[in-house]
Motif scaffolding. Structure first.
Motif, PDB file in Angstrom:
ATOM      1  N   LEU A 170       0.866  -1.172   0.000  1.00  0.00           N
ATOM      2  CA  LEU A 170       0.000   0.000   0.000  1.00  0.00           C
ATOM      3  C   LEU A 170       0.906   1.226   0.000  1.00  0.00           C
ATOM      4  CD1 LEU A 170      -2.558  -1.111   2.755  1.00  0.00           C
ATOM      5  CD2 LEU A 170      -2.808  -1.300   0.277  1.00  0.00           C
ATOM      6  N   TYR A 171       0.963   1.935  -1.136  1.00  0.00           N
ATOM      7  CA  TYR A 171       1.857   3.087  -1.207  1.00  0.00           C
ATOM      8  C   TYR A 171       1.106   4.400  -1.385  1.00  0.00           C
ATOM      9  CZ  TYR A 171       1.509   3.407  -6.379  1.00  0.00           C
ATOM     10  OH  TYR A 171       1.073   3.569  -7.673  1.00  0.00           O
ATOM     11  N   GLY A 172      -0.207   4.363  -1.339  1.00  0.00           N
ATOM     12  CA  GLY A 172      -1.025   5.560  -1.447  1.00  0.00           C
ATOM     13  C   GLY A 172      -2.410   5.291  -0.896  1.00  0.00           C
ATOM     14  N   ALA A 173      -3.193   6.350  -0.778  1.00  0.00           N
ATOM     15  CA  ALA A 173      -4.549   6.224  -0.242  1.00  0.00           C
ATOM     16  C   ALA A 173      -5.484   7.142  -1.010  1.00  0.00           C
ATOM     17  CB  ALA A 173      -4.577   6.541   1.243  1.00  0.00           C
ATOM     18  N   VAL A 174      -5.481   6.984  -2.328  1.00  0.00           N
ATOM     19  CA  VAL A 174      -6.253   7.864  -3.197  1.00  0.00           C
ATOM     20  C   VAL A 174      -7.747   7.819  -2.874  1.00  0.00           C
ATOM     21  CG1 VAL A 174      -6.917   8.296  -5.604  1.00  0.00           C
ATOM     22  CG2 VAL A 174      -4.545   7.726  -5.045  1.00  0.00           C
ATOM     23  N   SER A 175      -8.237   6.675  -2.412  1.00  0.00           N
ATOM     24  CA  SER A 175      -9.676   6.546  -2.138  1.00  0.00           C
ATOM     25  C   SER A 175     -10.147   7.487  -1.044  1.00  0.00           C
ATOM     26  CB  SER A 175     -10.015   5.108  -1.739  1.00  0.00           C
ATOM     27  OG  SER A 175      -9.561   4.832  -0.418  1.00  0.00           O
ATOM     28  N   GLY A 176      -9.265   7.793  -0.099  1.00  0.00           N
ATOM     29  CA  GLY A 176      -9.652   8.633   1.024  1.00  0.00           C
ATOM     30  C   GLY A 176     -10.551   7.930   2.027  1.00  0.00           C
ATOM     31  N   GLU A 177     -10.756   6.628   1.842  1.00  0.00           N
ATOM     32  CA  GLU A 177     -11.642   5.866   2.728  1.00  0.00           C
ATOM     33  C   GLU A 177     -10.844   5.026   3.715  1.00  0.00           C
ATOM     34  OE1 GLU A 177     -15.252   4.160   0.840  1.00  0.00           O
ATOM     35  OE2 GLU A 177     -14.239   4.641  -1.039  1.00  0.00           O
ATOM     36  N   VAL A 178     -11.531   4.567   4.747  1.00  0.00           N
ATOM     37  CA  VAL A 178     -10.900   3.708   5.748  1.00  0.00           C
ATOM     38  C   VAL A 178     -10.457   2.405   5.086  1.00  0.00           C
ATOM     39  CG1 VAL A 178     -11.279   2.402   7.880  1.00  0.00           C
ATOM     40  CG2 VAL A 178     -12.219   4.706   7.640  1.00  0.00           C
ATOM     41  N   THR A 179      -9.250   1.965   5.416  1.00  0.00           N
ATOM     42  CA  THR A 179      -8.697   0.756   4.822  1.00  0.00           C
ATOM     43  C   THR A 179      -8.755  -0.387   5.830  1.00  0.00           C
ATOM     44  OG1 THR A 179      -7.181   2.067   3.468  1.00  0.00           O
ATOM     45  CG2 THR A 179      -6.646  -0.262   3.760  1.00  0.00           C
ATOM     46  N   PRO A 180      -9.546  -1.416   5.585  1.00  0.00           N
ATOM     47  CA  PRO A 180      -9.637  -2.540   6.520  1.00  0.00           C
ATOM     48  C   PRO A 180      -8.410  -3.443   6.405  1.00  0.00           C
ATOM     49  CG  PRO A 180     -10.961  -2.999   4.583  1.00  0.00           C
ATOM     50  CD  PRO A 180     -10.430  -1.602   4.407  1.00  0.00           C
ATOM     51  N   TYR A 181      -8.127  -4.164   7.459  1.00  0.00           N
ATOM     52  CA  TYR A 181      -7.096  -5.191   7.376  1.00  0.00           C
ATOM     53  C   TYR A 181      -7.760  -6.470   6.880  1.00  0.00           C
ATOM     54  CZ  TYR A 181      -3.619  -8.656   8.545  1.00  0.00           C
ATOM     55  OH  TYR A 181      -2.717  -9.695   8.466  1.00  0.00           O
ATOM     56  N   PRO A 182      -7.325  -7.011   5.736  1.00  0.00           N
ATOM     57  CA  PRO A 182      -8.065  -8.114   5.115  1.00  0.00           C
ATOM     58  C   PRO A 182      -7.754  -9.502   5.652  1.00  0.00           C
ATOM     59  CG  PRO A 182      -6.265  -7.465   3.694  1.00  0.00           C
ATOM     60  CD  PRO A 182      -6.241  -6.515   4.864  1.00  0.00           C
ATOM     61  N   GLY A 183      -6.701  -9.636   6.435  1.00  0.00           N
ATOM     62  CA  GLY A 183      -6.255 -10.973   6.822  1.00  0.00           C
ATOM     63  C   GLY A 183      -7.307 -11.811   7.518  1.00  0.00           C
ATOM     64  N   PHE A 184      -7.980 -11.239   8.505  1.00  0.00           N
ATOM     65  CA  PHE A 184      -8.957 -12.014   9.259  1.00  0.00           C
ATOM     66  C   PHE A 184     -10.229 -12.266   8.455  1.00  0.00           C
ATOM     67  CE2 PHE A 184      -6.551  -9.848  12.740  1.00  0.00           C
ATOM     68  CZ  PHE A 184      -5.882 -10.988  13.174  1.00  0.00           C
ATOM     69  N   ASP A 185     -10.668 -11.245   7.696  1.00  0.00           N
ATOM     70  CA  ASP A 185     -11.871 -11.406   6.890  1.00  0.00           C
ATOM     71  C   ASP A 185     -11.720 -12.507   5.843  1.00  0.00           C
ATOM     72  OD1 ASP A 185     -13.102  -9.398   8.265  1.00  0.00           O
ATOM     73  OD2 ASP A 185     -12.779  -7.861   6.745  1.00  0.00           O
ATOM     74  N   LEU A 186     -10.501 -12.729   5.392  1.00  0.00           N
ATOM     75  CA  LEU A 186     -10.256 -13.738   4.348  1.00  0.00           C
ATOM     76  C   LEU A 186      -9.808 -15.077   4.915  1.00  0.00           C
ATOM     77  CD1 LEU A 186      -8.515 -11.551   1.607  1.00  0.00           C
ATOM     78  CD2 LEU A 186     -10.946 -12.011   1.951  1.00  0.00           C
ATOM     79  N   GLY A 187      -9.904 -15.238   6.238  1.00  0.00           N
ATOM     80  CA  GLY A 187      -9.571 -16.536   6.813  1.00  0.00           C
ATOM     81  C   GLY A 187      -8.096 -16.724   7.101  1.00  0.00           C
ATOM     82  N   MET A 188      -7.378 -15.623   7.318  1.00  0.00           N
ATOM     83  CA  MET A 188      -5.959 -15.650   7.687  1.00  0.00           C
ATOM     84  C   MET A 188      -5.092 -16.391   6.671  1.00  0.00           C
ATOM     85  SD  MET A 188      -6.364 -16.169  11.828  1.00  0.00           S
ATOM     86  CE  MET A 188      -4.603 -15.901  12.151  1.00  0.00           C
ATOM     87  N   PRO A 189      -5.101 -15.932   5.419  1.00  0.00           N
ATOM     88  CA  PRO A 189      -4.245 -16.549   4.407  1.00  0.00           C
ATOM     89  C   PRO A 189      -2.778 -16.184   4.627  1.00  0.00           C
ATOM     90  CG  PRO A 189      -5.250 -14.581   3.527  1.00  0.00           C
ATOM     91  CD  PRO A 189      -5.844 -14.770   4.902  1.00  0.00           C
ATOM     92  N   ALA A 190      -1.883 -16.839   3.893  1.00  0.00           N
ATOM     93  CA  ALA A 190      -0.447 -16.533   3.983  1.00  0.00           C
ATOM     94  C   ALA A 190      -0.190 -15.261   3.188  1.00  0.00           C
ATOM     95  CB  ALA A 190       0.368 -17.694   3.433  1.00  0.00           C
ATOM     96  N   LEU A 191      -0.568 -14.137   3.776  1.00  0.00           N
ATOM     97  CA  LEU A 191      -0.561 -12.846   3.090  1.00  0.00           C
ATOM     98  C   LEU A 191       0.366 -11.875   3.808  1.00  0.00           C
ATOM     99  CD1 LEU A 191      -1.826 -10.628   1.168  1.00  0.00           C
ATOM    100  CD2 LEU A 191      -3.562 -10.316   2.958  1.00  0.00           C
ATOM    101  N   ASN A 192       1.280 -11.277   3.062  1.00  0.00           N
ATOM    102  CA  ASN A 192       2.093 -10.187   3.589  1.00  0.00           C
ATOM    103  C   ASN A 192       1.471  -8.881   3.119  1.00  0.00           C
ATOM    104  OD1 ASN A 192       4.235 -11.961   4.579  1.00  0.00           O
ATOM    105  ND2 ASN A 192       4.707 -12.277   2.418  1.00  0.00           N
ATOM    106  N   ILE A 193       1.272  -7.936   4.037  1.00  0.00           N
ATOM    107  CA  ILE A 193       0.723  -6.637   3.672  1.00  0.00           C
ATOM    108  C   ILE A 193       1.534  -5.573   4.388  1.00  0.00           C
ATOM    109  CG2 ILE A 193      -1.052  -6.832   5.468  1.00  0.00           C
ATOM    110  CD1 ILE A 193      -2.878  -5.103   3.689  1.00  0.00           C
ATOM    111  N   ARG A 194       1.985  -4.572   3.637  1.00  0.00           N
ATOM    112  CA  ARG A 194       2.801  -3.522   4.238  1.00  0.00           C
ATOM    113  C   ARG A 194       2.621  -2.214   3.487  1.00  0.00           C
ATOM    114  NH1 ARG A 194       7.731  -1.760   2.620  1.00  0.00           N
ATOM    115  NH2 ARG A 194       8.975  -2.293   4.476  1.00  0.00           N
ATOM    116  N   THR A 195       2.882  -1.126   4.185  1.00  0.00           N
ATOM    117  CA  THR A 195       2.925   0.176   3.549  1.00  0.00           C
ATOM    118  C   THR A 195       4.321   0.411   2.984  1.00  0.00           C
ATOM    119  OG1 THR A 195       3.441   1.183   5.676  1.00  0.00           O
ATOM    120  CG2 THR A 195       1.122   1.171   4.995  1.00  0.00           C
TER     121      THR A 195
END
Length: 332
Positions: free
Chosen positions: A243-268
């Protein structure tokens, strides 16, 4: 004295003023440049409106972190930047300290690079932020390699277009996204292997279909907001969502738990991770210069505005219709 753009309060483009300011002499580790062209970035729009990752320390405040020009003077301890040398300035500092929307500016020498052969001032003001941002995240941090699939949101931006070229340079497969079909053909011509029109189709469904169900090793997102949930579904196991920008201006949820805790790396990511690290910046400079020399990289400039029309340039940026970089030119 020199003319510089300042704002005395947060607000829309109308708060921008072109004013006479004293420039002075460069101090230790600093360079003064005669500015010829200035890269306009969304960071400045956010800073001007009070929505950036840092606030203006005081008013009046200045703007700008990317420019091209000619060295006028160097401070004590600075070598390799003699007077008259064409240079570029890369974003590596706070706009509170070294604003660049000006006819003349003092900048830290650590943020100054020699202008590559074959680039004019406008191109030299448009090349470093996009390519170093893309290189730093995708190659330096993400380890992008030949054969990887990379999804690029806001792909018609200067960073998105640079990321397409960077992916091509290392043999990766760039998949671009855009809101409407209006820019689809331009993105294909820019080198995207596939284009996903987000107003008509799901990014994850399309990417999974294009990758045999595996997903993308890297997703490079400038939009953020609720859309990260669908983007996260498109990431391959062990892959990374930047995530290198926030053009939407909206709240950004953390997707890991909603998607069942996949092997996902997420970083700014911000390009300061690269430009404030001398070793990383040297590698980025070599990578970009090599790509320019080989003809693999060419900065895309959508439109130029004279410095006096800075408010119009910001309005154009906010409209979001550009393909590539917006640049201010400085006449004297």
């Amino acid at each position: 004295m020199s003319r510089a753009v300042r704002f005395h309060e947060y607000g829309g483009p109308e708060v921008l003023r072109l004013e006479e300011v004293a420039v002075g002499e460069p101090g230790p580790g600093e360079v003064r440049i005669a500015v010829e062209a200035i890269g306009v970035n969304r960071a400045e729009v956010l800073f001007r409106s009070g929505h950036y990752i840092e606030a203006a320390r005081s008013f009046p405040a200045g703007l700008g972190a990317e420019a091209a020009g000619v060295v006028e003077a160097v401070g004590p301890g600075v070598g390799g930047f003699e007077s008259g040398r064409p240079v570029s300035v890369v974003p590596a500092f706070s706009m509170n300290d070294y604003p660049l929307y000006a006819e003349r500016a003092i900048v830290p020498a650590a943020a100054v690079l020699h202008r590559p052969e074959g680039l004019d001032a406008v191109e030299a003001a448009a090349v470093w932020m996009p390519y170093v941002t893309a290189y730093g995240a995708l190659v330096e941090v993400g380890g992008m390699r030949a054969g990887d699939t990379v999804v690029l949101t806001a792909a018609s931006s200067s960073v998105g277009l640079a990321a397409i070229q960077v992916a091509r340079r290392v043999g990766a497969r760039p998949i671009a996204t855009t809101r409407t079909p209006a820019k689809k053909q331009a993105l294909i011509e820019a080198g995207a292997e596939e284009v996903v029109v987000t107003g008509e189709e799901s990014v994850s469904e399309r990417v999974l279909g294009l990758t045999g169900g595996r997903g993308a090793e890297l997703v490079f997102d400038a939009v953020a907001g609720p859309g990260v949930l669908d983007l996260a579904r498109a990431v391959a196991p062990g892959g990374t969502l930047f995530l290198y920008g926030a053009v939407s201006g909206e709240v950004t949820p953390y997707p890991g738990f909603d998607l069942g805790m996949p092997a996902l790396n997420i970083r700014t990511y911000t390009m300061h991770e690269t430009t404030r690290d001398p070793a990383r910046l040297r590698r980025a400079e070599a990578f970009v210069t090599s790509g320019l020399a080989a003809g693999a990289f060419r900065p895309v400039v959508d439109r130029t505005f004279e410095l006096e029309r800075v408010a119009d340039a910001h309005r154009y940026m906010e409209a979001g219709e550009q393909i590539g970089k917006i640049v201010l030119t400085v006449g004297r």
